[in-house]
Design a protein around this motif. Structure first.
Motif, PDB file in Angstrom:
ATOM      1  N   ARG A  33      45.362   5.953-106.518  1.00 33.92           N
ATOM      2  CA  ARG A  33      45.277   6.545-105.179  1.00 33.92           C
ATOM      3  C   ARG A  33      45.141   5.464-104.113  1.00 33.92           C
ATOM      4  N   GLY A  34      44.323   4.456-104.375  1.00 29.67           N
ATOM      5  CA  GLY A  34      44.151   3.351-103.441  1.00 29.67           C
ATOM      6  C   GLY A  34      45.442   2.596-103.197  1.00 29.67           C
ATOM      7  N   ALA A  35      46.214   2.387-104.266  1.00 26.42           N
ATOM      8  CA  ALA A  35      47.496   1.693-104.132  1.00 26.42           C
ATOM      9  C   ALA A  35      48.474   2.507-103.290  1.00 26.42           C
ATOM     10  N   VAL A  36      48.511   3.798-103.513  1.00 26.91           N
ATOM     11  CA  VAL A  36      49.409   4.668-102.740  1.00 26.91           C
ATOM     12  C   VAL A  36      48.992   4.675-101.271  1.00 26.91           C
ATOM     13  N   VAL A  37      47.702   4.722-101.000  1.00 29.24           N
ATOM     14  CA  VAL A  37      47.207   4.696 -99.621  1.00 29.24           C
ATOM     15  C   VAL A  37      47.621   3.398 -98.941  1.00 29.24           C
ATOM     16  N   ARG A  38      47.474   2.264 -99.646  1.00 21.99           N
ATOM     17  CA  ARG A  38      47.853   0.966 -99.060  1.00 21.99           C
ATOM     18  C   ARG A  38      49.347   0.921 -98.736  1.00 21.99           C
ATOM     19  N   ILE A  39      50.178   1.395 -99.657  1.00 19.56           N
ATOM     20  CA  ILE A  39      51.623   1.396 -99.411  1.00 19.56           C
ATOM     21  C   ILE A  39      51.954   2.314 -98.238  1.00 19.56           C
ATOM     22  N   LEU A  40      51.321   3.459 -98.182  1.00 16.65           N
ATOM     23  CA  LEU A  40      51.551   4.390 -97.079  1.00 16.65           C
ATOM     24  C   LEU A  40      51.204   3.740 -95.742  1.00 16.65           C
ATOM     25  N   GLU A  41      50.083   3.040 -95.687  1.00 14.11           N
ATOM     26  CA  GLU A  41      49.699   2.331 -94.461  1.00 14.11           C
ATOM     27  C   GLU A  41      50.712   1.244 -94.113  1.00 14.11           C
ATOM     28  N   GLN A  42      51.210   0.534 -95.123  1.00 15.05           N
ATOM     29  CA  GLN A  42      52.184  -0.531 -94.894  1.00 15.05           C
ATOM     30  C   GLN A  42      53.518   0.030 -94.402  1.00 15.05           C
ATOM     31  N   VAL A  43      53.918   1.165 -94.937  1.00 14.08           N
ATOM     32  CA  VAL A  43      55.164   1.805 -94.494  1.00 14.08           C
ATOM     33  C   VAL A  43      55.027   2.243 -93.038  1.00 14.08           C
ATOM     34  N   ARG A  44      53.892   2.814 -92.700  1.00 10.99           N
ATOM     35  CA  ARG A  44      53.668   3.229 -91.303  1.00 10.99           C
ATOM     36  C   ARG A  44      53.664   2.026 -90.367  1.00 10.99           C
ATOM     37  N   ALA A  45      53.070   0.927 -90.806  1.00  8.93           N
ATOM     38  CA  ALA A  45      53.069  -0.297 -89.995  1.00  8.93           C
ATOM     39  C   ALA A  45      54.488  -0.847 -89.846  1.00  8.93           C
ATOM     40  N   ALA A  46      55.296  -0.746 -90.894  1.00  6.34           N
ATOM     41  CA  ALA A  46      56.687  -1.203 -90.819  1.00  6.34           C
ATOM     42  C   ALA A  46      57.461  -0.383 -89.786  1.00  6.34           C
ATOM     43  N   ARG A  47      57.207   0.907 -89.730  1.00 12.50           N
ATOM     44  CA  ARG A  47      57.871   1.749 -88.739  1.00 12.50           C
ATOM     45  C   ARG A  47      57.445   1.359 -87.326  1.00 12.50           C
ATOM     46  N   GLN A  48      56.184   0.989 -87.161  1.00  8.21           N
ATOM     47  CA  GLN A  48      55.713   0.519 -85.853  1.00  8.21           C
ATOM     48  C   GLN A  48      56.393  -0.795 -85.482  1.00  8.21           C
ATOM     49  N   ARG A  49      56.543  -1.713 -86.453  1.00 10.80           N
ATOM     50  CA  ARG A  49      57.230  -2.980 -86.180  1.00 10.80           C
ATOM     51  C   ARG A  49      58.687  -2.725 -85.818  1.00 10.80           C
ATOM     52  N   LEU A  50      59.299  -1.750 -86.453  1.00 10.30           N
ATOM     53  CA  LEU A  50      60.689  -1.412 -86.145  1.00 10.30           C
ATOM     54  C   LEU A  50      60.800  -0.960 -84.697  1.00 10.30           C
ATOM     55  N   ARG A  51      59.890  -0.106 -84.271  1.00 13.09           N
ATOM     56  CA  ARG A  51      59.893   0.373 -82.881  1.00 13.09           C
ATOM     57  C   ARG A  51      59.615  -0.764 -81.891  1.00 13.09           C
ATOM     58  N   ALA A  52      58.797  -1.730 -82.317  1.00 13.20           N
ATOM     59  CA  ALA A  52      58.456  -2.864 -81.443  1.00 13.20           C
ATOM     60  C   ALA A  52      59.524  -3.954 -81.453  1.00 13.20           C
ATOM     61  N   GLY A  53      60.500  -3.829 -82.358  1.00  9.68           N
ATOM     62  CA  GLY A  53      61.565  -4.825 -82.434  1.00  9.68           C
ATOM     63  C   GLY A  53      61.214  -6.052 -83.254  1.00  9.68           C
ATOM     64  N   THR A  54      60.147  -5.984 -84.025  1.00 13.08           N
ATOM     65  CA  THR A  54      59.749  -7.137 -84.844  1.00 13.08           C
ATOM     66  C   THR A  54      59.929  -6.897 -86.335  1.00 13.08           C
ATOM     67  N   TYR A  55      60.527  -5.776 -86.699  1.00 10.28           N
ATOM     68  CA  TYR A  55      60.749  -5.483 -88.117  1.00 10.28           C
ATOM     69  C   TYR A  55      61.667  -6.537 -88.716  1.00 10.28           C
ATOM     70  N   GLY A  56      61.274  -7.058 -89.868  1.00 16.09           N
ATOM     71  CA  GLY A  56      62.084  -8.056 -90.563  1.00 16.09           C
ATOM     72  C   GLY A  56      61.711  -9.482 -90.216  1.00 16.09           C
TER      73      GLY A  56
END
Length: 88
Positions: free
Chosen positions: A36-59
């Motif tokens: 469960r902890g691993a899934v929560v961490r990945i979920l948080e990382q995916v959400r952060a990646a979407r924020q970086r995409l919106r900010a133009g810093t993804y990748g």
């Protein structure tokens, strides 16, 4: 391209959220709690990646500022470091 990436990340977010909903919440089962902890961490990382995409810093590597290798992002699109920084 960014809309394709966002759509992919949105699907990953939904899948991880659904996975999280099926996992037991009992603190007694240490294996389930770790999963469960691993899934929560990945979920948080995916959400952060979407924020970086919106900010133009993804990748962009969070450590050195170079671009993360596309193959690396294809494997784990939520990563924040290039291979060199991850190994260093």
């Amino acid at each position: 391209m960014p809309s394709d990436v966002d759509a992919h990340l949105a699907r990953l977010e939904a899948a991880r959220q659904a996975q999280l909903a099926t996992l037991p919440q009992s603190p007694v089962d240490v294996v389930a709690a770790a999963h469960r902890g691993a899934v929560v961490r990945i979920l948080e990382q995916v959400r952060a990646a979407r924020q970086r995409l919106r900010a133009g810093t993804y990748g962009e590597c969070a450590k050195c500022g170079t671009w993360i290798e596309p193959a690396r992002l294809e494997l784990r699109p939520w990563l924040v470091t290039c291979t060199a920084c991850a190994e260093g």
